[in-house]
Enzyme design. Sequence first.
Site, PDB file in Angstrom:
ATOM      1  N   GLU A 160      44.528  35.346  36.402  1.00  0.00           N
ATOM      2  CA  GLU A 160      43.714  36.572  36.415  1.00  0.00           C
ATOM      3  C   GLU A 160      42.965  36.547  37.731  1.00  0.00           C
ATOM      4  O   GLU A 160      42.096  35.719  37.947  1.00  0.00           O
ATOM      5  CB  GLU A 160      42.769  36.619  35.217  1.00  0.00           C
ATOM      6  CG  GLU A 160      42.134  37.994  35.013  1.00  0.00           C
ATOM      7  CD  GLU A 160      40.789  38.143  35.701  1.00  0.00           C
ATOM      8  OE1 GLU A 160      40.770  38.705  36.832  1.00  0.00           O
ATOM      9  OE2 GLU A 160      39.785  37.700  35.142  1.00  0.00           O
ATOM     10  N   GLU A 193      38.071  43.038  47.355  1.00  0.00           N
ATOM     11  CA  GLU A 193      37.083  42.724  46.312  1.00  0.00           C
ATOM     12  C   GLU A 193      35.858  42.072  46.961  1.00  0.00           C
ATOM     13  O   GLU A 193      35.951  40.982  47.517  1.00  0.00           O
ATOM     14  CB  GLU A 193      37.698  41.786  45.280  1.00  0.00           C
ATOM     15  CG  GLU A 193      36.801  41.586  44.072  1.00  0.00           C
ATOM     16  CD  GLU A 193      37.471  40.753  42.991  1.00  0.00           C
ATOM     17  OE1 GLU A 193      37.200  41.013  41.807  1.00  0.00           O
ATOM     18  OE2 GLU A 193      38.266  39.860  43.321  1.00  0.00           O
ATOM     19  N   LYS A 202      38.875  22.422  34.788  1.00  0.00           N
ATOM     20  CA  LYS A 202      38.303  22.188  36.110  1.00  0.00           C
ATOM     21  C   LYS A 202      37.351  23.342  36.391  1.00  0.00           C
ATOM     22  O   LYS A 202      37.765  24.436  36.741  1.00  0.00           O
ATOM     23  CB  LYS A 202      39.407  22.122  37.170  1.00  0.00           C
ATOM     24  CG  LYS A 202      39.033  21.300  38.433  1.00  0.00           C
ATOM     25  CD  LYS A 202      37.859  21.849  39.237  1.00  0.00           C
ATOM     26  CE  LYS A 202      38.300  22.971  40.157  1.00  0.00           C
ATOM     27  NZ  LYS A 202      37.152  23.446  41.025  1.00  0.00           N
ATOM     28  N   CYS A 243      34.844  40.587  37.771  1.00  0.00           N
ATOM     29  CA  CYS A 243      36.191  40.962  38.199  1.00  0.00           C
ATOM     30  C   CYS A 243      36.507  42.416  37.890  1.00  0.00           C
ATOM     31  O   CYS A 243      37.307  43.044  38.585  1.00  0.00           O
ATOM     32  CB  CYS A 243      37.222  40.037  37.568  1.00  0.00           C
ATOM     33  SG  CYS A 243      37.136  39.942  35.777  1.00  0.00           S
ATOM     34  N   GLY A 247      45.120  31.901  43.460  1.00  0.00           N
ATOM     35  CA  GLY A 247      46.159  32.114  42.463  1.00  0.00           C
ATOM     36  C   GLY A 247      47.555  31.930  43.038  1.00  0.00           C
ATOM     37  O   GLY A 247      48.439  31.320  42.416  1.00  0.00           O
ATOM     38  N   GLY A 273      40.291  33.611  39.081  1.00  0.00           N
ATOM     39  CA  GLY A 273      39.666  33.465  40.394  1.00  0.00           C
ATOM     40  C   GLY A 273      40.318  34.379  41.407  1.00  0.00           C
ATOM     41  O   GLY A 273      40.850  35.438  41.062  1.00  0.00           O
ATOM     42  N   SER A 274      40.297  33.975  42.658  1.00  0.00           N
ATOM     43  CA  SER A 274      40.781  34.829  43.736  1.00  0.00           C
ATOM     44  C   SER A 274      42.300  34.856  43.789  1.00  0.00           C
ATOM     45  O   SER A 274      42.980  33.896  43.383  1.00  0.00           O
ATOM     46  CB  SER A 274      40.249  34.326  45.081  1.00  0.00           C
ATOM     47  OG  SER A 274      40.870  33.110  45.451  1.00  0.00           O
TER      48      SER A 274
END
Length: 498
Positions: A268, A402, A192, A303, A250, A245-246
């Site tokens: 991650e 972030e 996806k 990241c 997650g 992703g964020s």
Amino acid sequence: MGLSFGKEGILAFRNSLALNGKAFIDGKSVDALSGETFGCISPRDGLEIARVASCNAADVDLAVAAARRAFEAGVWSARPPKERKKVMQRFADLFEQHLDELAVLESLDMGKPISESRNIDVALVLDTLRWYAECPDKLYDEIAPTGPDQLATVTREPVGVVAAVVPWNFPMLMAMWKIAPALASGNSIIVKPAEQSPLTAIRMAEIAHEAGIPAGVFNVVPGFGPTAGKALGLHMDVDCLVFTGSGEVGKLFLMYSGQSNMKRVYLECGGKSANIILDDVPDLRVAAERAATAICFNQGEVCVAPSRLVLSERIQDEFLEIVVETARAIRPGDPLDPETRIGALVDDTHRARVEHYIARGHEDGARLVLGGDRPDTNLGGYYVNPTIFTGVRNDMTIAREEIFGPVLSVITVRDDEEAVRVANDTPYGLAAAVWTRDLSRAHRISRRLRAGSVWVNCYDHGDATVPFGGYKQSGNGRDKSLHALDKYTELKTTWIEL
């Protein structure tokens, strides 16, 4: 760069490309069952470049069913390892024939400079694919040290149906970090892609199928997180879900796992990496220039971006002068221009988010010494100038959260103890760096840093041979290296009385 023509030639090449936005399910390019599409907007100029299938739970059901059928039929999972290796090698060879096309798609889709897409991204993707293509017939199982009347074997078996939900900042690379080891292990996979950057994942699936990956083994369902992503997270027939992703999303996938079949979830989820510059830095200019270029690389949408510059107060004036001088020379420009060093942020929503953090830095009392504004590119699109704040405290928002943009927070420290304390004082633990000419000092500090990757006198170096992942809220599990195979395999013990 790899493309053998300048900006005008690249634009002409781009115009010759047919952009496919359909899903790829069970070996075919298909529309979403609902017929719905969404616009793929290029951050280069803010214009729509394709219509993309907007997949939802019904499409996910089709993809999972196809993946399960292929897995149970053994067309890939039971194929001898040497044969899987040959098909993956053909996939790599065919991928290599399309490097220019894929590089242009990547720059169009998410705004990164074509020089980086062509010279860095596609090269790393190809390296990852070739590395894992060599794995299938080189992985050995185990025999346990039993007595003479027993035989105990420990064998690796593919986990089954893998869902990979991947981000927009390195669409191909983050996908291939998951696709290649999953395929090498004999699994079926459903990707996806992020809705901001779906085109290269779709194209890679087509190339894989042409290379001989059987129907149903590699599927792509473009769509949005709350529809396609959530459906994969909740699906009772997905055995493993891998996500980059964020942290916010997650955590949702962890919840979806608990609400469904307790599927394995590996995450991650970003970082707030500390780039520690000690007073005995081997080459001050090299380290300063790297601090500036690394925060601007990929528009800061990385990241492991060294967004916290943890700097010895003894060298701060000289060091910062070079950092600002270097960053000032990096001006945003057209991603399809080979001379561009920093491109566009992925979309208007993300640019607004980055600008919100810049405003918050002002409010919290940090001192803006460079940037903080938009460039005049005459392109439209979503650009922000490289931005540097000094006088940052580690409890400020710009040092805690972030930002995912070209925004550098400079935090000065008195000694090694304070540097380590500041570096570790974060909910993240993805990466860090330390610059010193003293090898013992480098070892001592590296061991104390709570991060999955620590670079010494360099930044963001590595290849497919080393694992990548984080501590704390940066996630769990590892991409790259043989360790990545642990996510995509089950260990089976077979105990035999002789």
